[in-house]
Design an enzyme around this catalytic site. Structure first.
Site, PDB file in Angstrom:
ATOM      1  N   SER A 129      24.291  -3.771  21.094  1.00 32.60           N
ATOM      2  CA  SER A 129      24.461  -2.526  20.334  1.00 32.60           C
ATOM      3  C   SER A 129      23.300  -2.205  19.398  1.00 32.60           C
ATOM      4  O   SER A 129      23.314  -1.134  18.774  1.00 32.60           O
ATOM      5  CB  SER A 129      25.766  -2.566  19.543  1.00 32.60           C
ATOM      6  OG  SER A 129      26.861  -2.390  20.411  1.00 32.60           O
ATOM      7  N   TYR A 217      34.667   2.484  15.179  1.00 29.34           N
ATOM      8  CA  TYR A 217      33.528   2.167  16.038  1.00 29.34           C
ATOM      9  C   TYR A 217      33.925   2.308  17.506  1.00 29.34           C
ATOM     10  O   TYR A 217      34.913   1.740  17.955  1.00 29.34           O
ATOM     11  CB  TYR A 217      33.083   0.738  15.752  1.00 29.34           C
ATOM     12  CG  TYR A 217      31.782   0.331  16.400  1.00 29.34           C
ATOM     13  CD1 TYR A 217      30.576   0.507  15.737  1.00 29.34           C
ATOM     14  CD2 TYR A 217      31.766  -0.249  17.663  1.00 29.34           C
ATOM     15  CE1 TYR A 217      29.380   0.120  16.313  1.00 29.34           C
ATOM     16  CE2 TYR A 217      30.580  -0.637  18.249  1.00 29.34           C
ATOM     17  CZ  TYR A 217      29.385  -0.449  17.577  1.00 29.34           C
ATOM     18  OH  TYR A 217      28.200  -0.826  18.154  1.00 29.34           O
ATOM     19  N   ASN A 219      31.956   2.725  21.464  1.00 31.85           N
ATOM     20  CA  ASN A 219      30.760   2.840  22.298  1.00 31.85           C
ATOM     21  C   ASN A 219      30.672   4.188  22.995  1.00 31.85           C
ATOM     22  O   ASN A 219      29.580   4.653  23.335  1.00 31.85           O
ATOM     23  CB  ASN A 219      30.748   1.710  23.331  1.00 31.85           C
ATOM     24  CG  ASN A 219      30.518   0.351  22.690  1.00 31.85           C
ATOM     25  OD1 ASN A 219      29.420   0.022  22.284  1.00 31.85           O
ATOM     26  ND2 ASN A 219      31.584  -0.427  22.584  1.00 31.85           N
ATOM     27  N   GLY A 350      24.296  -6.887  17.794  1.00 33.07           N
ATOM     28  CA  GLY A 350      24.412  -6.604  19.211  1.00 33.07           C
ATOM     29  C   GLY A 350      25.201  -7.695  19.890  1.00 33.07           C
ATOM     30  O   GLY A 350      24.910  -8.881  19.715  1.00 33.07           O
TER      31      GLY A 350
END
Length: 406
Positions: A129, A217, A219, A350
């Site tokens: 990420s 959050y 994606n 990430g």
């Protein structure tokens, strides 16, 4: 007289030697290795861990970054195979922002440490990420060029992607700050999508969007942003990141793999929680939300440039660090952490099969830390306990002061 000359010479040599000894003894000694990194390995049952820390690259705060218009003209967009960068392409643009060395290697005063096995400083690895900060930087550059606005709706760029009122009320700012209300496709059951459109559809099949405004959050937000970049520029987010960020900064170890399953050399191995080798994987399931490949040096260099004002004009840099839309939790593709000493560091983590990475830097970009482990799952509680401790150790203790030479 020879005897007098000899005495004078002895005195001079003594003075010079004394000055040299004083200078040497007065120099700050390098800080000892962090005791925390081996604990990531032993307590987290990780094969290996590594960190790179130290002062940022030299930067002239008075110099402005060229706009991208003057530059060389876990889920990927539909054009993934043709538009993503290769390592050869990453070194094609010789332009560099003023104040940065031509080499992608860091200064001699940086500190590299490793524990366990399987990680070298130059290794490329999947950065998960951290990709989001690159994509957010591209979007903010486009905002600076007035090719889009942060308060544009998704429907104004991608009509029909989000049905009903959702597309008309979700803004690019909401996507960047994870306040759109869109569900996360990464939690959807079934096979991983291989295009951004599939990712959005799989997320919406699980549950409808919530009203925008609350931080959650997801994606999916960055899958949509990748499509917006392509619609606005006519090029994929990977191509835009390469020409706007990777090439100008000389990030020779950083790339977007597209459909390529292998890591470029040099690289180590990556393992899942059960110890299986997952070094090769299909990165299309990460796309604009997490497909990036990079190195420790490159990530420190990128965040130093970004926070140091090398990639964004002041207005967009302020927007990057504005956490008000997410109620303090997140900026635009980057998030803060305030440490016990009062220092606030900015960066991203990430998480992707076989890899966990965390980068943090001071608000002026002058000091940075990136650490990684070559597995995606540590033993329960280890990361939650040791990640804050690593940040505190670097930015709040005598280690930081000794490294600064104070």
């Amino acid at each position: 007289m020879p005897t007098t000359r000899m005495r004078r010479a002895v005195v001079l040599v003594t003075v010079l030697l004394g000055a040299g000894v004083q200078s040497f003894s007065g120099a700050p000694s390098p800080p000892p290795p962090s005791p925390l990194l081996p604990r990531l390995v032993s307590e987290g049952h990780a094969p290996g861990a590594a960190l790179l820390a130290g002062p940022a690259y030299s930067a002239d705060p008075g110099a402005s970054t060229e706009s991208a218009a003057s530059a060389d003209s876990a889920h990927s967009p539909d054009s993934a195979n043709s538009a993503h960068s290769s390592d050869a392409a990453n070194s094609a643009d010789p332009k560099r922002p003023a104040g940065f060395p031509d080499s992608a290697h860091s200064t001699d005063s940086t500190r590299f440490e490793s524990a366990g096995t399987g990680i070298r400083r130059a290794d490329r690895f999947r950065a998960g990420s951290v990709t989001k900060t690159f994509v957010a930087t591209v979007v903010l550059q486009l905002d600076a060029e007035r090719r889009l606005r942060l308060d544009d709706t998704v429907a104004s760029h991608l009509p029909g992607l989000l049905a009903g009122p959702t597309g008309r009320r979700v803004t690019l700012r909401a996507l960047l700050s994870h306040t759109s209300g869109l569900p996360d496709y990464a939690t959807s059951p079934g096979p991983a999508p291989t295009t951004a459109v599939e990712a959005v559809r799989s997320a919406l099949a699980v549950r409808p969007p919530r009203p925008p405004g609350s931080y959650a959050y997801a994606n999916t937000n960055y899958a949509v942003l990748g499509m917006v970049v392509e619609r606005v520029t006519g090029r994929s987010y990977a191509t835009e990141a390469r020409r706007r960020i990777i090439n100008p900064l000389g990030l020779t170890g950083t790339s977007f793999p597209g459909a390529r399953t292998a890591l470029p050399d040099p690289h180590g191995r990556a393992y899942d929680a059960r110890g299986r080798d997952v070094t090769s994987l299909d990165p299309r399931g990460a796309g604009a939300a997490g497909e990036l490949i990079s190195t420790l040096d490159d990530l420190n260099r990128f965040y130093a440039a970004l926070l140091g004002g090398r990639l964004l004009p002041p207005s967009q840099l302020r927007a990057l660090l504005d956490t008000r839309p997410a109620h303090g939790a997140y900026g635009l593709g980057i998030y803060p952490r305030t440490l016990s000493c009062g220092t606030t560091v900015w960066g991203h983590n990430g998480h992707i099969p076989g890899s966990y990475v965390r980068t943090a830097a001071t608000a002026d970009g002058r000091r940075s830390l990136t650490f990684r482990v070559n597995t995606d799952t540590l033993a329960a509680g280890t990361l939650a306990a040791l990640e804050p401790a690593l940040l505190e150790d670097e930015f709040c203790t005598d280690r930081e002061r000794s490294r600064a030479g104070s």
